[in-house]
Design an enzyme around this catalytic site. Structure first.
Site, PDB file in Angstrom:
ATOM      1  N   ARG A  28      15.152   4.292   0.005  1.00  0.00           N
ATOM      2  CA  ARG A  28      14.526   5.586   0.356  1.00  0.00           C
ATOM      3  C   ARG A  28      15.143   6.144   1.628  1.00  0.00           C
ATOM      4  NH1 ARG A  28       8.787   4.907   1.397  1.00  0.00           N
ATOM      5  NH2 ARG A  28       9.459   2.831   1.978  1.00  0.00           N
ATOM      6  N   ASN A  46       8.105   5.261  -3.157  1.00  0.00           N
ATOM      7  CA  ASN A  46       7.966   4.146  -4.083  1.00  0.00           C
ATOM      8  C   ASN A  46       6.820   4.424  -5.043  1.00  0.00           C
ATOM      9  OD1 ASN A  46      10.009   2.679  -2.838  1.00  0.00           O
ATOM     10  ND2 ASN A  46       8.599   1.532  -1.547  1.00  0.00           N
TER      11      ASN A  46
END
Length: 104
Positions: A28, A46
């Protein structure tokens, strides 16, 4: 330009889900860094099933470049983890509801 054609400068939004070893490896953060370099706004988060959801908004050419970086093999940008699939690519009109690209 005919009806339905788009240019790389047109602003758009895309929603994608990335599968593979993409949680807990800095994926990320890497996605955020690439998106900011491309001038995109949105988020990477997520999901409970192990995927990463990415929403990116900006010029179509820049959004396409981010998608290319997500699947590029071998990764020239040292992408962490391992991407096995980018799925459910959904293009839409921009919402203009984000001012940056964030990790959630």
């Amino acid at each position: 330009m005919t009806h339905g054609e788009t240019t790389g400068d047109q602003v758009c939004r895309v929603l994608v889900y990335v599968r593979g070893r993409v949680q807990g490896v800095g994926f990320r953060w890497w996605t955020r860094a690439r998106a900011l370099e491309l001038g995109l706004v949105g988020h990477a988060r997520n999901t409970d099933d192990g995927r990463v959801e990415i929403v990116a908004e900006g010029r179509r050419g820049d959004v396409r470049r981010l998608l290319d970086l997500l699947t590029e093999e071998p990764s020239t940008t040292r992408r962490p983890g391992r991407v096995t699939a980018v799925s459910q690519v959904q293009w839409s009109l921009p919402r203009y509801d984000a001012s940056s690209f964030v990790e959630r």
